[in-house]
Motif scaffolding. Sequence first.
Motif, PDB file in Angstrom:
ATOM      1  N   GLN A  71      -9.584   3.646  -2.780  1.00  0.00           N
ATOM      2  CA  GLN A  71      -8.295   4.654  -3.237  1.00  0.00           C
ATOM      3  C   GLN A  71      -7.314   3.151  -2.670  1.00  0.00           C
ATOM      4  OE1 GLN A  71      -8.053   8.460  -1.996  1.00  0.00           O
ATOM      5  NE2 GLN A  71      -7.054   9.042  -3.821  1.00  0.00           N
ATOM      6  N   LEU A  72      -6.393   2.897  -3.635  1.00  0.00           N
ATOM      7  CA  LEU A  72      -5.018   2.504  -2.788  1.00  0.00           C
ATOM      8  C   LEU A  72      -4.648   3.511  -2.859  1.00  0.00           C
ATOM      9  CD1 LEU A  72      -5.664  -1.288  -5.599  1.00  0.00           C
ATOM     10  CD2 LEU A  72      -6.513  -0.204  -2.996  1.00  0.00           C
ATOM     11  N   GLN A  73      -3.471   3.456  -0.959  1.00  0.00           N
ATOM     12  CA  GLN A  73      -2.625   3.912  -0.985  1.00  0.00           C
ATOM     13  C   GLN A  73      -1.349   3.375  -1.498  1.00  0.00           C
ATOM     14  OE1 GLN A  73      -2.511   7.189   0.127  1.00  0.00           O
ATOM     15  NE2 GLN A  73      -0.215   7.365   0.601  1.00  0.00           N
ATOM     16  N   ASN A  74      -1.048   2.376  -1.739  1.00  0.00           N
ATOM     17  CA  ASN A  74      -0.203   1.303  -1.534  1.00  0.00           C
ATOM     18  C   ASN A  74       0.255   1.320  -3.401  1.00  0.00           C
ATOM     19  OD1 ASN A  74      -2.789  -0.281   0.057  1.00  0.00           O
ATOM     20  ND2 ASN A  74      -0.855  -0.533   1.157  1.00  0.00           N
ATOM     21  N   GLN A  75       0.569   2.582  -3.632  1.00  0.00           N
ATOM     22  CA  GLN A  75       1.839   2.582  -4.813  1.00  0.00           C
ATOM     23  C   GLN A  75       3.372   1.960  -5.187  1.00  0.00           C
ATOM     24  OE1 GLN A  75      -0.500   3.093  -7.476  1.00  0.00           O
ATOM     25  NE2 GLN A  75      -1.924   3.311  -5.934  1.00  0.00           N
ATOM     26  N   ASN A  76       3.133   1.591  -3.821  1.00  0.00           N
ATOM     27  CA  ASN A  76       5.082   1.185  -3.940  1.00  0.00           C
ATOM     28  C   ASN A  76       4.989   0.069  -2.920  1.00  0.00           C
ATOM     29  OD1 ASN A  76       5.430   3.017  -1.749  1.00  0.00           O
ATOM     30  ND2 ASN A  76       6.572   4.033  -2.817  1.00  0.00           N
ATOM     31  N   GLY A  77       5.997  -0.669  -2.559  1.00  0.00           N
ATOM     32  CA  GLY A  77       6.710  -1.179  -1.407  1.00  0.00           C
ATOM     33  C   GLY A  77       7.422  -0.501  -0.508  1.00  0.00           C
ATOM     34  N   SER A  78       8.318   0.633  -0.430  1.00  0.00           N
ATOM     35  CA  SER A  78       8.657   1.336   0.097  1.00  0.00           C
ATOM     36  C   SER A  78       8.378   2.092   1.005  1.00  0.00           C
ATOM     37  CB  SER A  78       9.902   2.281  -0.306  1.00  0.00           C
ATOM     38  OG  SER A  78       9.507   2.777  -1.490  1.00  0.00           O
ATOM     39  N   GLY A  79       7.318   2.426   0.133  1.00  0.00           N
ATOM     40  CA  GLY A  79       6.491   3.977   1.647  1.00  0.00           C
ATOM     41  C   GLY A  79       5.405   2.822   2.559  1.00  0.00           C
ATOM     42  N   ASN A  80       5.201   1.396   2.572  1.00  0.00           N
ATOM     43  CA  ASN A  80       4.824   1.194   3.580  1.00  0.00           C
ATOM     44  C   ASN A  80       4.940   1.176   4.673  1.00  0.00           C
ATOM     45  OD1 ASN A  80       2.179  -0.254   4.324  1.00  0.00           O
ATOM     46  ND2 ASN A  80       3.404  -2.570   3.625  1.00  0.00           N
ATOM     47  N   GLY A  81       6.422   0.873   4.789  1.00  0.00           N
ATOM     48  CA  GLY A  81       7.358   1.066   6.648  1.00  0.00           C
ATOM     49  C   GLY A  81       7.318   2.468   7.016  1.00  0.00           C
ATOM     50  N   ILE A  82       6.517   3.446   6.835  1.00  0.00           N
ATOM     51  CA  ILE A  82       6.445   4.696   6.909  1.00  0.00           C
ATOM     52  C   ILE A  82       4.644   4.874   6.906  1.00  0.00           C
ATOM     53  CG2 ILE A  82       8.710   5.534   7.068  1.00  0.00           C
ATOM     54  CD1 ILE A  82       8.499   7.049   4.758  1.00  0.00           C
ATOM     55  N   ALA A  83       4.048   4.423   6.643  1.00  0.00           N
ATOM     56  CA  ALA A  83       3.151   4.710   6.062  1.00  0.00           C
ATOM     57  C   ALA A  83       2.248   6.099   5.576  1.00  0.00           C
ATOM     58  CB  ALA A  83       2.229   5.049   7.561  1.00  0.00           C
ATOM     59  N   TYR A  84       3.042   5.762   4.551  1.00  0.00           N
ATOM     60  CA  TYR A  84       3.733   6.341   2.987  1.00  0.00           C
ATOM     61  C   TYR A  84       3.821   8.122   3.903  1.00  0.00           C
ATOM     62  CZ  TYR A  84       2.815   2.424   0.578  1.00  0.00           C
ATOM     63  OH  TYR A  84       2.575   1.668  -0.082  1.00  0.00           O
ATOM     64  N   ALA A  85       3.792   8.538   4.668  1.00  0.00           N
ATOM     65  CA  ALA A  85       3.983   9.753   5.463  1.00  0.00           C
ATOM     66  C   ALA A  85       5.201  10.074   4.251  1.00  0.00           C
ATOM     67  CB  ALA A  85       4.531   9.321   7.345  1.00  0.00           C
ATOM     68  N   GLY A  86       4.248  11.736   4.520  1.00  0.00           N
ATOM     69  CA  GLY A  86       5.180  12.394   3.810  1.00  0.00           C
ATOM     70  C   GLY A  86       5.818  12.320   1.857  1.00  0.00           C
ATOM     71  N   ALA A  87       5.131  10.700   1.168  1.00  0.00           N
ATOM     72  CA  ALA A  87       5.687  10.888   0.590  1.00  0.00           C
ATOM     73  C   ALA A  87       5.628  11.352  -1.227  1.00  0.00           C
ATOM     74  CB  ALA A  87       4.615   9.362   0.305  1.00  0.00           C
ATOM     75  N   ALA A  88       4.715  12.443  -1.004  1.00  0.00           N
ATOM     76  CA  ALA A  88       5.128  13.275  -2.356  1.00  0.00           C
ATOM     77  C   ALA A  88       6.647  14.350  -1.127  1.00  0.00           C
ATOM     78  CB  ALA A  88       4.604  14.777  -2.373  1.00  0.00           C
ATOM     79  N   ALA A  89       6.791  14.218   0.085  1.00  0.00           N
ATOM     80  CA  ALA A  89       8.920  14.627  -0.369  1.00  0.00           C
ATOM     81  C   ALA A  89       9.991  14.117  -0.717  1.00  0.00           C
ATOM     82  CB  ALA A  89       9.144  15.432   0.724  1.00  0.00           C
ATOM     83  N   ALA A  90       9.701  12.365  -0.239  1.00  0.00           N
ATOM     84  CA  ALA A  90      10.786  11.091  -0.370  1.00  0.00           C
ATOM     85  C   ALA A  90      11.399  11.005  -1.359  1.00  0.00           C
ATOM     86  CB  ALA A  90       9.727  10.102   0.118  1.00  0.00           C
ATOM     87  N   ALA A  91      11.257  11.202  -2.263  1.00  0.00           N
ATOM     88  CA  ALA A  91      11.554  11.089  -3.804  1.00  0.00           C
ATOM     89  C   ALA A  91      13.527  10.084  -3.664  1.00  0.00           C
ATOM     90  CB  ALA A  91      12.816  12.284  -3.828  1.00  0.00           C
ATOM     91  N   GLU A  92      12.959   8.990  -3.253  1.00  0.00           N
ATOM     92  CA  GLU A  92      13.868   8.068  -2.898  1.00  0.00           C
ATOM     93  C   GLU A  92      14.280   6.673  -3.742  1.00  0.00           C
ATOM     94  OE1 GLU A  92      14.687   4.702   1.382  1.00  0.00           O
ATOM     95  OE2 GLU A  92      13.117   6.793   0.769  1.00  0.00           O
ATOM     96  N   ASP A  93      12.948   6.310  -4.713  1.00  0.00           N
ATOM     97  CA  ASP A  93      13.271   5.533  -5.108  1.00  0.00           C
ATOM     98  C   ASP A  93      12.880   6.037  -6.598  1.00  0.00           C
ATOM     99  OD1 ASP A  93      10.950   4.204  -4.781  1.00  0.00           O
ATOM    100  OD2 ASP A  93      11.688   3.663  -2.802  1.00  0.00           O
ATOM    101  N   ALA A  94      12.154   4.679  -7.638  1.00  0.00           N
ATOM    102  CA  ALA A  94      11.114   5.269  -9.410  1.00  0.00           C
ATOM    103  C   ALA A  94      10.090   5.179  -8.851  1.00  0.00           C
ATOM    104  CB  ALA A  94      11.562   4.714  -9.729  1.00  0.00           C
ATOM    105  N   SER A  95       9.743   4.776  -7.839  1.00  0.00           N
ATOM    106  CA  SER A  95       8.389   4.818  -7.218  1.00  0.00           C
ATOM    107  C   SER A  95       7.666   7.046  -7.084  1.00  0.00           C
ATOM    108  CB  SER A  95       7.800   4.118  -5.976  1.00  0.00           C
ATOM    109  OG  SER A  95       8.290   4.855  -5.286  1.00  0.00           O
ATOM    110  N   THR A  96       8.465   7.520  -7.294  1.00  0.00           N
ATOM    111  CA  THR A  96       8.445   8.684  -7.126  1.00  0.00           C
ATOM    112  C   THR A  96       7.985   9.800  -8.271  1.00  0.00           C
ATOM    113  OG1 THR A  96       9.158  11.326  -6.634  1.00  0.00           O
ATOM    114  CG2 THR A  96      10.231   9.835  -8.140  1.00  0.00           C
TER     115      THR A  96
END
Length: 489
Positions: A71-96
Amino acid sequence: MGTNARYDDTRPKMETNNMSDSLIPLLGVVALVVLAGLSCARFMHKTIVLCWIPALLAIVFSGSAVASGFQLQNQNGSGNGIAYAGAAAAAEDASTVFFNPAGMTYLPRGHNISLSGTILQRSIKFDDKGSSNTPGHPLGAAGLLYLPTGNGGDGGDTALLPSAYWVWSVDDRISLGLGFGPTYGSLTEYNNNFVGRNAGFFFEMQQFNINPSLAWKINEAVSLGVGINFARNMSHFKQGVPIVFPAAGYTRGNTLDVKGDGWAVGYNLGAMFQLTPTTRLGLAYRSQLDFELDGKAKWASTSPGIPGMLPPLVNQKIKADLKTPANLSIALSQSVGERWEVLGDVTWTDWSVLDTIHLENKESGAPLNKLEYRFKDTWRVGLGANYRYSDTLKLRFGVARDQTPVRSAKDRTMTLPDANRTWLSCGAKFELSKATSVDVGYTHIFFDKVKTNRAVNVGYPGTESTVQTIRGEFDTSVNILSAQLNHNF
């Protein structure tokens, strides 16, 4: 039965341990994306959309979308810098679109595009700890078993993972989105002298996902999102044959080569709750996908077999059912003062749906072989932070802990030698203008050292016997380097 494959068995194996060499294609891709996007930004909106197309194609076709971890966690580049922590609440760019479609309502008005490329470099080293033929087995006593003696070299790989996302805010409440990227993938390959060859020495999986999405902002505190997933899976594996009996067509070094592919449709749901002006809660669910794979099973050397003793080795069309798991994530984003944002999440993955993959004859449905995983459900916990250093620079840090779905040493396969692991990540976001930004991130993943005690079975389905046991220890590590371009117009 193992999981293995390569399309051209004669080509030399590429050396993949030098991370600096891997930077070259990523830097080239990032440069192309940035130049293409910025050079188009001065034109009309329609022209901008058209100008992104060559850059997107450059990413998609510049590397094979396979990677470690299944399973690939790496669905964007922005989340890599924070180990994809809180990705479901980030809503920072279009990768949401992928992580939580409800987050599309939090993006700037107009069109938002995010294009990313991630280089994933994985090292897998095996240390044999007494692999052997089964004592007293008749085939071994007759000298008909072949067991290589090497550790197989580095079974890891280096891959480029592309992803692309687009979000359009139709009005103040409705947003539409589209995502594309690899969601599952793996590439593992050992040398021909690998001691575990007969339990599997090559596995390649590529699974691409197309994800149209819709989000609805109910009010200032609640947003909901839904997406449809159209996924294509392509799997390919090889394993050796332990029996050597030339008189019956069982040649030394014979291999089974199986390829299969298929489509599946699923869905994903999301919700975001703005609990306070500084606190946001995200919930995201992604459904299980059920693939019906069709393909072919080929032997390097066919055999009529020996009735009652050795099964025939016949090339034939095959089918198999493959399930990829559902997952549920609960995430929180908390602003602390004017500069800090803390993010965390807990994610459950329903890996227990992947138990045993049965290989059957496509026409008759007769059982041919099976691959036993016996996976268990897993949990992932992540914690990260963003620090606003200046108006144009944001720094990122993160850590995460992943559980392995592998139950025990006897369930750990040669080609998916998974283990519990810890992520350590850092990254940065550069604001090039009010409309354009670039994210970069780096992660190193530390895997626990784990053992395998994997049986090699032969015989007719239902009457198999164990002829060999592969015993050893795996040492795995991963480096991930990513970059992402974001643009709003």
